[in-house]
Design a protein around this motif. Structure first.
Motif, PDB file in Angstrom:
ATOM      1  N   ALA A  25       0.829  -1.210   0.000  1.00  0.00           N
ATOM      2  CA  ALA A  25       0.000   0.000   0.000  1.00  0.00           C
ATOM      3  C   ALA A  25       0.862   1.257   0.000  1.00  0.00           C
ATOM      4  O   ALA A  25       0.552   2.236  -0.689  1.00  0.00           O
ATOM      5  CB  ALA A  25      -0.934  -0.011   1.209  1.00  0.00           C
ATOM      6  N   LEU A  26       1.945   1.249   0.772  1.00  0.00           N
ATOM      7  CA  LEU A  26       2.848   2.394   0.798  1.00  0.00           C
ATOM      8  C   LEU A  26       3.498   2.609  -0.564  1.00  0.00           C
ATOM      9  O   LEU A  26       3.610   3.736  -1.054  1.00  0.00           O
ATOM     10  CB  LEU A  26       3.929   2.185   1.863  1.00  0.00           C
ATOM     11  CG  LEU A  26       3.468   2.167   3.318  1.00  0.00           C
ATOM     12  CD1 LEU A  26       4.586   1.662   4.216  1.00  0.00           C
ATOM     13  CD2 LEU A  26       3.011   3.549   3.763  1.00  0.00           C
ATOM     14  N   ALA A 189      -3.737  -1.596  16.310  1.00  0.00           N
ATOM     15  CA  ALA A 189      -4.066  -2.864  16.951  1.00  0.00           C
ATOM     16  C   ALA A 189      -5.098  -3.609  16.117  1.00  0.00           C
ATOM     17  O   ALA A 189      -6.293  -3.348  16.211  1.00  0.00           O
ATOM     18  CB  ALA A 189      -4.604  -2.614  18.361  1.00  0.00           C
ATOM     19  N   PRO A 190      -4.647  -4.543  15.279  1.00  0.00           N
ATOM     20  CA  PRO A 190      -5.588  -5.352  14.508  1.00  0.00           C
ATOM     21  C   PRO A 190      -6.308  -6.349  15.398  1.00  0.00           C
ATOM     22  O   PRO A 190      -5.826  -6.710  16.479  1.00  0.00           O
ATOM     23  CB  PRO A 190      -4.698  -6.078  13.487  1.00  0.00           C
ATOM     24  CG  PRO A 190      -3.321  -5.534  13.674  1.00  0.00           C
ATOM     25  CD  PRO A 190      -3.265  -4.905  15.020  1.00  0.00           C
ATOM     26  N   ILE A 236      -6.628  -3.072   6.862  1.00  0.00           N
ATOM     27  CA  ILE A 236      -5.695  -2.456   7.796  1.00  0.00           C
ATOM     28  C   ILE A 236      -4.923  -1.305   7.150  1.00  0.00           C
ATOM     29  O   ILE A 236      -4.548  -0.330   7.816  1.00  0.00           O
ATOM     30  CB  ILE A 236      -4.682  -3.513   8.315  1.00  0.00           C
ATOM     31  CG1 ILE A 236      -5.416  -4.761   8.845  1.00  0.00           C
ATOM     32  CG2 ILE A 236      -3.780  -2.915   9.376  1.00  0.00           C
ATOM     33  CD1 ILE A 236      -6.355  -4.504   9.987  1.00  0.00           C
ATOM     34  N   THR A 237      -4.706  -1.374   5.852  1.00  0.00           N
ATOM     35  CA  THR A 237      -3.730  -0.496   5.220  1.00  0.00           C
ATOM     36  C   THR A 237      -4.186   0.956   5.058  1.00  0.00           C
ATOM     37  O   THR A 237      -3.331   1.839   4.918  1.00  0.00           O
ATOM     38  CB  THR A 237      -3.308  -1.055   3.852  1.00  0.00           C
ATOM     39  OG1 THR A 237      -4.471  -1.259   3.025  1.00  0.00           O
ATOM     40  CG2 THR A 237      -2.583  -2.381   4.028  1.00  0.00           C
ATOM     41  N   GLY A 238      -5.481   1.201   5.074  1.00  0.00           N
ATOM     42  CA  GLY A 238      -5.906   2.605   5.046  1.00  0.00           C
ATOM     43  C   GLY A 238      -5.380   3.354   6.254  1.00  0.00           C
ATOM     44  O   GLY A 238      -4.877   4.482   6.140  1.00  0.00           O
ATOM     45  N   THR A 239      -5.442   2.698   7.402  1.00  0.00           N
ATOM     46  CA  THR A 239      -4.952   3.315   8.637  1.00  0.00           C
ATOM     47  C   THR A 239      -3.431   3.376   8.667  1.00  0.00           C
ATOM     48  O   THR A 239      -2.844   4.390   9.078  1.00  0.00           O
ATOM     49  CB  THR A 239      -5.468   2.538   9.856  1.00  0.00           C
ATOM     50  OG1 THR A 239      -6.900   2.582   9.870  1.00  0.00           O
ATOM     51  CG2 THR A 239      -4.942   3.146  11.145  1.00  0.00           C
ATOM     52  N   ALA A 244       1.617   6.709   8.303  1.00  0.00           N
ATOM     53  CA  ALA A 244       2.889   7.009   7.658  1.00  0.00           C
ATOM     54  C   ALA A 244       2.897   8.356   6.957  1.00  0.00           C
ATOM     55  O   ALA A 244       3.959   8.861   6.576  1.00  0.00           O
ATOM     56  CB  ALA A 244       3.221   5.915   6.636  1.00  0.00           C
ATOM     57  N   SER A 245       1.734   8.968   6.818  1.00  0.00           N
ATOM     58  CA  SER A 245       1.605  10.191   6.029  1.00  0.00           C
ATOM     59  C   SER A 245       1.656  11.443   6.896  1.00  0.00           C
ATOM     60  O   SER A 245       1.592  11.377   8.125  1.00  0.00           O
ATOM     61  CB  SER A 245       0.283  10.174   5.259  1.00  0.00           C
ATOM     62  OG  SER A 245      -0.806  10.465   6.127  1.00  0.00           O
TER      63      SER A 245
END
Length: 265
Positions: A25-26, A189-190, A236-239, A244-245
């Protein structure tokens, strides 16, 4: 233009599961990404595949082997990332392990293995990433993988729960210490995520007699998820990309729950 364009990110435990999804995703959003894993060959293949999928629309990728418990290896991983991409902006301490065992059977070997990767590995990862960020200047972001198991203890996985509580404490302590260097430290926290790790946990629980059939453990753990289903890594990757942004620049010391409403705290 991606949310992390021109950022250099390093993700541990990135050869599979959540870590792989975070890195992909990144990369798709413009970052240059080091995919790091104990299985360095697989990490390299994942990095190559992610680069091919991005097809010039994302950032650059590399793969590297690392044992997060070994400080010299972590330093080498960071040095090689900086050598390739010029700096380090975001470090994901995502590598983690679990090995279910009934509470009264937990021994030093089980405890030290899980705490070594999940606890000590997180500490070393934070420290060495911070040293690089301080040396290069300009601040940075460190993101740690916690778990719903960091909010309450579960039977048969006591050392894993303890290790993820340690991740929360390390996140808070590091956030306080590193704020003066313009380094933020957060975590996520998944809950129950359909990954290879959960498949392994499922088999382990059957081996110790805590589950009778394949899939039982996931069904029982996910029974109270308000969203009505288990997560997939893409949930998970939207968060994680947000963390990271620059959109999360004013956040530090916080753990974001991404569990579909499994645990309300």
């Amino acid at each position: 233009m991606g949310r992390v364009t021109d950022r250099v990110c390093l993700v541990t435990g990135a050869a599979r599961g959540i870590g792989r999804a975070i890195g992909e995703a990144l990369l798709a959003e413009g970052a240059s990404v080091c995919f790091a894993d104990l299985d360095g060959d697989k990490a390299a293949r994942v990095a190559d595949a992610a680069s091919a999928k991005a097809d010039g629309r994302g950032g650059n990728a590399m793969g590297i082997a690392v044992d997060v418990r070994e400080r010299d290896q972590v330093r080498e991983m960071i040095a090689r990332t900086v050598e390739r991409f010029g700096r380090l902006d975001v470090k994901f301490n995502n590598a983690g392990v679990n090995k279910p065992m009934r509470f009264m059977d937990v021994d030093e070997s089980n405890w030290n293995f899980i705490m070594g990767v999940n606890g000590l590995g997180c500490l070393i990862g934070i420290q060495e990433a911070a040293r690089q960020m301080i040396a290069q200047g300009g601040g940075g972001k460190i993101v740690n993988t916690a778990s719903v198991a960091s909010r309450q203890g579960f039977d048969n996985v006591a050392p894993y729960c303890a290790s993820k509580w340690a991740v929360v404490s390390l996140t808070q302590s590091a956030a306080r210490d590193l704020a003066r260097h313009n380094i933020t430290v957060t975590g996520f926290a998944p809950g129950v995520v359909a990954t290879e790790m959960w498949e392994e946990v499922d088999r382990d629980l059957m081996e110790i007699g805590a589950a009778e059939r394949p899939g039982q453990a996931m069904e029982e753990f996910s029974a109270n998820i308000l969203r009505g289903r288990v997560a997939v890594p893409g949930d998970i990757t939207g968060t994680t990309t947000f963390l990271a942004s620059r959109d999360s620049d004013y956040m530090t010391g916080q753990i974001v729950m991404i569990d579909g409403g499994m645990t309300l705290v």
